[in-house]
Structures are given as structure tokens and as C-alpha cells.
Design a protein around this motif. Structure first.
Motif, PDB file in Angstrom:
ATOM      1  N   LEU A 160       0.783  -1.221   0.000  1.00  0.00           N
ATOM      2  CA  LEU A 160       0.000   0.000   0.000  1.00  0.00           C
ATOM      3  C   LEU A 160       0.821   1.280   0.000  1.00  0.00           C
ATOM      4  CD1 LEU A 160      -3.010  -0.968   2.280  1.00  0.00           C
ATOM      5  CD2 LEU A 160      -2.877  -0.900  -0.221  1.00  0.00           C
ATOM      6  N   TYR A 161       2.134   1.196   0.164  1.00  0.00           N
ATOM      7  CA  TYR A 161       2.963   2.399  -0.001  1.00  0.00           C
ATOM      8  C   TYR A 161       2.781   2.978  -1.400  1.00  0.00           C
ATOM      9  CZ  TYR A 161       7.083   5.443  -0.056  1.00  0.00           C
ATOM     10  OH  TYR A 161       7.917   6.530  -0.156  1.00  0.00           O
ATOM     11  N   THR A 162       2.565   2.115  -2.380  1.00  0.00           N
ATOM     12  CA  THR A 162       2.336   2.547  -3.755  1.00  0.00           C
ATOM     13  C   THR A 162       1.132   3.480  -3.840  1.00  0.00           C
ATOM     14  OG1 THR A 162       3.141   0.386  -4.475  1.00  0.00           O
ATOM     15  CG2 THR A 162       1.968   1.713  -6.119  1.00  0.00           C
ATOM     16  N   MET A 163       0.128   3.210  -3.020  1.00  0.00           N
ATOM     17  CA  MET A 163      -1.160   3.910  -3.104  1.00  0.00           C
ATOM     18  C   MET A 163      -1.308   4.989  -2.031  1.00  0.00           C
ATOM     19  SD  MET A 163      -2.063   2.022  -5.617  1.00  0.00           S
ATOM     20  CE  MET A 163      -3.667   2.751  -5.918  1.00  0.00           C
TER      21      MET A 163
ATOM     22  N   LEU B  24       7.436 -11.078  -1.607  1.00  0.00           N
ATOM     23  CA  LEU B  24       8.268 -10.264  -2.491  1.00  0.00           C
ATOM     24  C   LEU B  24       7.652  -8.887  -2.650  1.00  0.00           C
ATOM     25  CD1 LEU B  24       8.911 -12.698  -5.514  1.00  0.00           C
ATOM     26  CD2 LEU B  24      10.283 -12.436  -3.423  1.00  0.00           C
ATOM     27  N   HIS B  25       8.495  -7.889  -2.873  1.00  0.00           N
ATOM     28  CA  HIS B  25       8.065  -6.641  -3.471  1.00  0.00           C
ATOM     29  C   HIS B  25       8.427  -6.741  -4.942  1.00  0.00           C
ATOM     30  CE1 HIS B  25       7.617  -3.598   0.059  1.00  0.00           C
ATOM     31  NE2 HIS B  25       6.749  -4.585   0.097  1.00  0.00           N
ATOM     32  N   VAL B  26       7.412  -6.792  -5.785  1.00  0.00           N
ATOM     33  CA  VAL B  26       7.631  -6.903  -7.226  1.00  0.00           C
ATOM     34  C   VAL B  26       7.610  -5.487  -7.794  1.00  0.00           C
ATOM     35  CG1 VAL B  26       6.894  -7.966  -9.371  1.00  0.00           C
ATOM     36  CG2 VAL B  26       6.484  -9.141  -7.202  1.00  0.00           C
TER      37      VAL B  26
ATOM     38  N   ASP C  90      15.491   3.927 -12.974  1.00  0.00           N
ATOM     39  CA  ASP C  90      14.399   4.446 -12.164  1.00  0.00           C
ATOM     40  C   ASP C  90      13.336   3.353 -11.974  1.00  0.00           C
ATOM     41  OD1 ASP C  90      12.884   6.203 -10.700  1.00  0.00           O
ATOM     42  OD2 ASP C  90      12.662   7.700 -12.288  1.00  0.00           O
ATOM     43  N   PHE C  91      12.257   3.679 -11.283  1.00  0.00           N
ATOM     44  CA  PHE C  91      11.172   2.737 -11.056  1.00  0.00           C
ATOM     45  C   PHE C  91      10.271   2.664 -12.292  1.00  0.00           C
ATOM     46  CE2 PHE C  91      12.145   4.886  -6.978  1.00  0.00           C
ATOM     47  CZ  PHE C  91      12.737   3.813  -6.339  1.00  0.00           C
ATOM     48  N   ALA C  92       9.622   1.514 -12.463  1.00  0.00           N
ATOM     49  CA  ALA C  92       8.732   1.314 -13.600  1.00  0.00           C
ATOM     50  C   ALA C  92       7.581   0.412 -13.177  1.00  0.00           C
ATOM     51  CB  ALA C  92       9.485   0.695 -14.778  1.00  0.00           C
TER      52      ALA C  92
ATOM     53  N   HIS D 160       5.580   0.390  -6.419  1.00  0.00           N
ATOM     54  CA  HIS D 160       6.214   1.442  -7.226  1.00  0.00           C
ATOM     55  C   HIS D 160       6.406   2.619  -6.287  1.00  0.00           C
ATOM     56  CE1 HIS D 160       7.040   4.448 -10.217  1.00  0.00           C
ATOM     57  NE2 HIS D 160       6.753   3.657 -11.243  1.00  0.00           N
ATOM     58  N   ASP D 161       7.628   3.084  -6.133  1.00  0.00           N
ATOM     59  CA  ASP D 161       7.914   4.119  -5.143  1.00  0.00           C
ATOM     60  C   ASP D 161       7.389   5.497  -5.528  1.00  0.00           C
ATOM     61  OD1 ASP D 161       9.324   1.943  -4.155  1.00  0.00           O
ATOM     62  OD2 ASP D 161      11.004   3.152  -3.462  1.00  0.00           O
TER      63      ASP D 161
END
Length: 287
Positions: A48-51, A225-227, A235-237, A265-266
Motif C-alpha cells: 500500500l505504499y504505492t497507493m 516479495l516486493h515486485v 528508475d522505477f517502472a 512502485h515508489d
């Protein structure tokens, strides 16, 4: 630290070749589907860090949209002024299930440990996860101290009827300092019954590690896992749009004991677009 991409992909593909699957496509035709593994639908989750941006505005509504996309589970990271019981209520309403929560190292090593474990029960989750270590601990001595603390925390978690404590890595955790690989210290000096690892595959690759090799060399240590994918510039994708070869990597995931594939995704430009793109890729992936 830059990624030696050729070494990473070469090692991953070499391990796949050793099992006779180096030519396995990421996406198999319907007739071939039975020949390849796929991620169980119940194993595709969202960290949920992504959101965090939409969650801060509408926690329940964000969970509802994740459930509509198809996600089954979440990793909790930040409550946005909601109690554990309130979040559990939101999860129950949407049909999602929390599998873990990120809790600060200082909380779990201090007086906050009992409450953190109680909150995990409230959330319906299984694993407490240390998201990072203080920067001052990034030495062999510091990581040995962390290993001792993880064993203690893991014992408390097991005694509370939960799973082992997990550690979430970043790139610096894979550094070699004074001739010792910091991450390997944790792997070697923790009790596998008490301590596990939430492997962030992006940061592992960024730090020069090979997730596929880790799964084989340390079986059953990686339940989550963190996928997270890597853009060509590092960078992040969104998952499936970058350079990481997930099909080759996940060929060994069952050896590593992976149960949860949590999308992350950060810095997503559009968190819901990232959620949809990443879910669709993982749901279609064959390896």
C-alpha cells in the motif's frame, strides 16, 4: 550503486537453463498453459505504499478499486490516521486480506512490540516486517546486532501465534563492507524458523544481488516479495514495462518459498494506472 544488468540477467537465465526452461516464454498460449507455472490469484497483492496518495484522501475507496482490479491481498504500510480495527473493517468490506504490516525497527525492538503484534492480529495479517535499518547500523557489527534482534522479535511473533518477522531490503543492504556482504550476514545469522525476508527484487538487483540465486541458495526464506520493475535508466517502472526478467527470476520462486507477490512502485505518476498495469502483467505471466 549501479546495476550490473548483464550479470543479473545472465545468472537468472543460467539458472532457468539448468532446469531446462531457459526458452520458456513469459506469456504462454492457452494450449501450453499447463506446462508453465503462474502466480496464484490469491498471491497477487499490492503493497500500500504505492497507493499512499489516494489512500490519504479515501482509504476505503482506494481499497475498493484495488479489489475491482483483481488484487487479493495487501501489505500495510502507513495507516493514514486509521486504527488497525478500522483498516480491518475496510478490508473485510472489500474482500481484501492484509498479509503483513511494515513496522519500524525501533518500535519492534522497543516497548511497542506487544502492541504491534496485537495490531497484526487485528488486521488479520501474518507477518511483521522491518522496512529498513537505521543508517548507523550499515556495518557488519550493526547487521549482527540486527540479526540478534530479529531472532528475538521473531520468537515473540511466533509466541503470539504469528509468522516470523521479515526484513525488507534496500540496495545498500547488499553492500560488501570490510569484506562481508551485509545481507548475507542476516541470512546466515538468523534462525529460519524465526526470521524471513520480504525481498524487494528491484533493490536486490540495484544492489548487485540476483533474486533467482537467493531463492536457490536460501530456500524457503522469502515468503513475500516486493515486485517492482526497473526502467532502462535505473528508475522505477510499472511491473512488466522495465528491464527485469520476472519470468526467469520467478522460475525459482517456489524454492524460495514465495507465497505473496506484492506490487510496489515508489513514485507512481498515476497509482491506479500502475496498479492496473502491474496486476495485468502478473496475472498473465507464465514461467
Amino acid at each position: 550503486m549501479t546495476l550490473n544488468r548483464r550479470a543479473f540477467l545472465g545468472t537468472s537465465l543460467g539458472l532457468a537453463a539448468a532446469t531446462g526452461l531457459a526458452s520458456a516464454p513469459a506469456y504462454a498460449s492457452e494450449g501450453d498453459a499447463a506446462r508453465w507455472r503462474r502466480i496464484p490469484r490469491g498471491g497477487i497483492g499490492m503493497h500500500l505504499y504505492t497507493m499512499r496518495t489516494p489512500l490519504a484522501a479515501d482509504f476505503l475507496g482506494t481499497l475498493e478499486q484495488l479489489a475491482e482490479i483483481g488484487y487479493a491481498t495487501v501489505g500495510v504500510s502507513g495507516r493514514h490516521n486509521n486504527s488497525a480495527s478500522a483498516i480491518r473493517g475496510f478490508l473485510d468490506r472489500t474482500g481484501l486480506r492484509a498479509v503483513l504490516e511494515h513496522v519500524a525497527y525501533t518500535t519492534l525492538t522497543g516497548t511497542g512490540l506487544p502492541q504491534a503484534l496485537e495490531d497484526l492480529h487485528t488486521l488479520g495479517a501474518k507477518w511483521p516486517v522491518v522496512p529498513s535499518l537505521p543508517g548507523s547500523m550499515h556495518t557488519p557489527a550493526g547487521f549482527r546486532e540486527a540479526a540478534r534482534e530479529f531472532n528475538r522479535i521473531g520468537q515473540a511473533s511466533r509466541d503470539a501465534g504469528l509468522g516470523p518477522v521479515q526484513f525488507h531490503n534496500h540496495g545498500l543492504d547488499h553492500e560488501v563492507v570490510d569484506g562481508e556482504n551485509l545481507y548475507e550476514i542476516l541470512l546466515e545469522e538468523t534462525d529460519p524458523h524465526l526470521v524471513a525476508f520480504e525481498l524487494d527484487v528491484y533493490w536486490a538487483a540495484k544492489g548487485g544481488a540476483d533474486p533467482a540465486r537467493l531463492f536457490v541458495e536460501h530456500p524457503r526464506r522469502f515468503p513475500a516479495l516486493h515486485v517492482k520493475d526497473m526502467a532502462p535508466d535505473g528508475d522505477f517502472a510499472d511491473v512488466g514495462s522495465g528491464v527485469l526478467d520476472f519470468a526467469a527470476m520467478f522460475e525459482n520462486a517456489h524454492i524460495g518459498g514465495v507465497q505473496q507477490w506484492l506490487v510496489e512502485h515508489d513514485r507512481p505518476a498515476d497509482p491506479f494506472a500502475t496498479a492496473r498495469n502491474s496486476y495485468n502483467h502478473l496475472a498473465a505471466l507464465r514461467y
